[in-house]
Motif scaffolding. Structure first.
Motif, PDB file in Angstrom:
ATOM      1  N   LEU A 222     -12.170   4.475  -0.601  1.00  0.00           N
ATOM      2  CA  LEU A 222     -11.313   3.790  -0.136  1.00  0.00           C
ATOM      3  C   LEU A 222     -11.009   4.198   1.605  1.00  0.00           C
ATOM      4  O   LEU A 222     -10.741   3.759   2.609  1.00  0.00           O
ATOM      5  CB  LEU A 222      -9.783   3.731  -0.767  1.00  0.00           C
ATOM      6  CG  LEU A 222      -9.494   3.159  -1.810  1.00  0.00           C
ATOM      7  CD1 LEU A 222      -8.262   3.328  -2.513  1.00  0.00           C
ATOM      8  CD2 LEU A 222      -9.645   1.721  -1.667  1.00  0.00           C
ATOM      9  N   LEU A 226     -11.517   2.194   4.724  1.00  0.00           N
ATOM     10  CA  LEU A 226     -10.234   2.077   5.437  1.00  0.00           C
ATOM     11  C   LEU A 226     -10.424   2.932   6.680  1.00  0.00           C
ATOM     12  O   LEU A 226      -9.724   2.469   7.813  1.00  0.00           O
ATOM     13  CB  LEU A 226      -8.957   2.379   4.683  1.00  0.00           C
ATOM     14  CG  LEU A 226      -8.708   1.533   3.502  1.00  0.00           C
ATOM     15  CD1 LEU A 226      -7.549   1.967   2.753  1.00  0.00           C
ATOM     16  CD2 LEU A 226      -8.639   0.023   4.132  1.00  0.00           C
ATOM     17  N   LEU A 358      -4.327   1.720  -6.870  1.00  0.00           N
ATOM     18  CA  LEU A 358      -5.167   0.816  -6.128  1.00  0.00           C
ATOM     19  C   LEU A 358      -3.966   0.247  -4.968  1.00  0.00           C
ATOM     20  O   LEU A 358      -4.218   0.154  -3.835  1.00  0.00           O
ATOM     21  CB  LEU A 358      -5.906  -0.447  -6.607  1.00  0.00           C
ATOM     22  CG  LEU A 358      -7.322  -0.121  -7.344  1.00  0.00           C
ATOM     23  CD1 LEU A 358      -7.872  -1.082  -7.942  1.00  0.00           C
ATOM     24  CD2 LEU A 358      -8.295   0.780  -6.493  1.00  0.00           C
ATOM     25  N   SER A 361      -2.257   3.079  -2.974  1.00  0.00           N
ATOM     26  CA  SER A 361      -3.307   3.699  -2.272  1.00  0.00           C
ATOM     27  C   SER A 361      -3.550   2.968  -1.078  1.00  0.00           C
ATOM     28  O   SER A 361      -3.930   3.294  -0.039  1.00  0.00           O
ATOM     29  CB  SER A 361      -4.438   4.321  -3.112  1.00  0.00           C
ATOM     30  OG  SER A 361      -4.097   5.253  -3.869  1.00  0.00           O
ATOM     31  N   ILE A 362      -4.081   1.517  -1.394  1.00  0.00           N
ATOM     32  CA  ILE A 362      -4.363   0.519  -0.214  1.00  0.00           C
ATOM     33  C   ILE A 362      -3.380   0.384   0.459  1.00  0.00           C
ATOM     34  O   ILE A 362      -3.419   0.426   2.205  1.00  0.00           O
ATOM     35  CB  ILE A 362      -4.961  -0.625  -0.805  1.00  0.00           C
ATOM     36  CG1 ILE A 362      -6.368  -0.337  -1.545  1.00  0.00           C
ATOM     37  CG2 ILE A 362      -5.185  -1.670   0.314  1.00  0.00           C
ATOM     38  CD1 ILE A 362      -6.895  -1.532  -2.112  1.00  0.00           C
ATOM     39  N   THR A 363      -1.865   0.222   0.171  1.00  0.00           N
ATOM     40  CA  THR A 363      -0.779  -0.166   0.935  1.00  0.00           C
ATOM     41  C   THR A 363      -0.595   1.030   1.891  1.00  0.00           C
ATOM     42  O   THR A 363      -0.383   0.743   3.040  1.00  0.00           O
ATOM     43  CB  THR A 363       0.452  -0.598   0.191  1.00  0.00           C
ATOM     44  OG1 THR A 363       0.090  -1.686  -0.698  1.00  0.00           O
ATOM     45  CG2 THR A 363       1.537  -0.786   0.844  1.00  0.00           C
ATOM     46  N   ILE A 366      -3.351   1.801   4.517  1.00  0.00           N
ATOM     47  CA  ILE A 366      -3.194   1.053   5.762  1.00  0.00           C
ATOM     48  C   ILE A 366      -2.512   1.459   6.716  1.00  0.00           C
ATOM     49  O   ILE A 366      -2.647   1.494   7.773  1.00  0.00           O
ATOM     50  CB  ILE A 366      -3.254  -0.447   5.319  1.00  0.00           C
ATOM     51  CG1 ILE A 366      -4.420  -0.699   4.498  1.00  0.00           C
ATOM     52  CG2 ILE A 366      -3.196  -1.295   6.535  1.00  0.00           C
ATOM     53  CD1 ILE A 366      -4.414  -2.405   3.886  1.00  0.00           C
ATOM     54  N   ILE A 373      -3.648   7.437   1.170  1.00  0.00           N
ATOM     55  CA  ILE A 373      -4.441   7.089  -0.156  1.00  0.00           C
ATOM     56  C   ILE A 373      -4.106   8.394  -1.281  1.00  0.00           C
ATOM     57  O   ILE A 373      -4.088   8.184  -2.478  1.00  0.00           O
ATOM     58  CB  ILE A 373      -5.821   7.187   0.414  1.00  0.00           C
ATOM     59  CG1 ILE A 373      -6.259   6.003   1.229  1.00  0.00           C
ATOM     60  CG2 ILE A 373      -6.945   7.226  -0.786  1.00  0.00           C
ATOM     61  CD1 ILE A 373      -7.359   5.917   2.088  1.00  0.00           C
TER      62      ILE A 373
END
Length: 477
Positions: A222, A226, A358, A361-363, A366, A373
């Motif tokens: 990630l 990212l 997921l 961590s992604i939210t 970003i 993360i």
């Protein structure tokens, strides 16, 4: 590696390792379930049954290795597209070499399961340590001489495969009575029919391990996707140190895996619970000493090693250390869950935890970058396995109320926090600036304070007695 290749190649190394780890998910659950299945035939010296299980394990490993190879070949077409801000060439070639190293293990290392289940894994540890030492020395020489990442990974792959060949022959000679060839004419289906529980436990453990991988091993992927490999390179400096320490501690605990499994079979519930309680105290002691020592000296070490530019935000560092601390103190409950053979019933919660990880961590990644993360991993664990694994282990294993677990954990945590607070106060008063002196004094002080606060803890004396007995036995030899 930083001075010779730069942060991008360090990040690439971490990224490719994570991708290969993701592709190796097919193995997750197999070795653990097979190890559990070998306990009984090994204790009964049932060589035919051991040969049967080993043959089945060999077949499964070969299938997994072949599947990984073919999936990897398809990934070669777009592996470089997974990296943000990528300026590195020949990524496909690097990835191919990593795959060769990984796939070879599935065809050469299936016998490792036998010696590990027989509680003699320490013999392999000595061999692996020698090969790792040789590998590290030559890796350094290659980086200094060639400054070539490709030369570095090719040499690592060659040494690793030689290690696999050597250990395979080493085990084969020591278990001459285990003849897997007597089942060579059996089909995979026939072997699975002879071991129905193995298939069930493998599936359950696979789902569990897969979810844990997604929760704890996707951070690198990630961050690369990212943010970029340069930041991952800096972050990996911290992870390198903490992972080495955590892996060593984890391997030490999991070297007891077979012993705990046999202890559970042969002892009363009271004695089994007492052993868990003692190992839990030990895990908190080790976690406290290692966490405090790393927190006090990590940044100074990195400045000396790779320079001031390698230092990350303090908040990122502290969250990373919380994850490190939790990883160590959870080892005993995981060890006993596995020892009790509690494979079923964990699937749903670990899947939920993986999905949460997921999403969170992604939210957060970003919006907040690398810290988001890492926080996602911590938050998802607290919402999932943190409470469920103790619950299921105490209910079906120890057959006791889960509140006992939290009481013991809280008491140990309190001692841990007090120890770090007192030790920090002492070091601040001393005002030590030398890196070497700081390492020595921080290590000594945290040990003295923690053990002083544990003088009334019977688990401390239990371990002390075991050490005395061990020393007496060794002195007689």
């Amino acid at each position: 590696m930083v001075s010779n290749l730069g942060y991008e190649y360090i990040g690439l190394n971490v990224f490719l390792t994570s991708v290969v780890g993701f592709l190796s998910l097919g193995e997750l659950g197999v070795s653990q379930a097979v190890t559990y299945s070998l306990y009984k035939p090994l204790s009964e010296k049932n060589n035919n049954k051991i040969s049967e299980i080993l043959t089945l394990f060999k077949r499964i490993y070969q299938i997994i290795g072949s599947v990984i190879f073919f999936i990897s070949m398809s990934l070669l077409l777009f592996i470089d597209k997974l990296i943000n801000n990528n300026n590195i060439k020949n990524i496909g070639l690097y990835f191919f070499v990593y795959i060769l190293m990984t796939v070879s293990s599935y065809f050469l290392c299936y016998r490792d399961i036998l010696i590990n289940a027989d509680q003699k894994g320490y013999k392999l540890a000595k061999i692996n340590t020698i090969f790792n030492f040789i590998n590290k020395i030559f890796q350094i020489c290659i980086l200094i001489k060639t400054k070539s990442f490709l030369s570095w990974i090719i040499f690592t792959t060659v040494i690793t495969i030689i290690n696999y060949f050597y250990t395979n022959n080493f085990i084969k000679k020591r278990y001459e009575k285990i003849d897997a060839s007597i089942y060579k004419n059996f089909t995979l289906k026939e072997l699975l029919n002879l071991n129905p529980e193995l298939l069930k436990n493998t599936y359950t453990t696979f789902v569990y391990k897969l979810s844990l991988f997604i929760t704890y091993k996707t951070d690198d992927i990630l961050i690369t996707n990212l943010i970029g490999v340069s930041i991952l390179g800096k972050y990996s400096n911290y992870v390198l140190v903490t992972s080495l320490v955590a892996s060593f501690i984890a391997k030490t605990f999991w070297s007891l895996n077979s012993a705990v499994g046999n202890y559970i079979v042969e002892n009363s519930q009271k004695n089994i619970y007492k052993l868990w309680e003692t190992l839990t105290w030990l895990s908190f002691y080790v976690a406290t000493v290692s966490t405090f020592s790393i927190i006090k000296n990590m940044n100074q070490f990195l400045i000396i090693w790779v320079g001031k530019d390698s230092i990350l935000n303090s908040f990122i560092f502290y969250v990373l250390m919380i994850n490190f601390y939790i990883r160590i103190v959870r080892e005993p409950i995981e060890l006993f869950r596995n020892g009790f053979g509690i494979f079923d019933g964990t699937k749903k919660v670990v899947i939920v935890e993986a999905v949460l990880n997921l999403i969170i961590s992604i939210t957060l990644g970003i919006r907040y970058g690398i810290i988001g993360i890492i926080l996602g991993t911590l938050i998802s664990y607290l919402l999932g396995c943190f409470w469920f694994m103790p619950y299921i282990t105490f209910k079906h294993g120890f057959k006791q109320n889960q509140l006992k677990y939290y009481k013991i954990m809280f008491n140990n945590l309190l001692v841990s926090i007090m120890s770090m607070g007192i030790s920090l106060y002492i070091l601040n008063k001393l005002g030590i600036r030398s890196f070497i002196y700081s390492c020595i004094v921080s290590f000594i002080s945290i040990n003295i304070v923690y053990l002083s606060l544990s003088l009334k803890n019977e688990n401390f004396y239990f371990i002390l007695d075991k050490i005395k007995v061990g020393l007496k036995i060794r002195s007689k030899k």
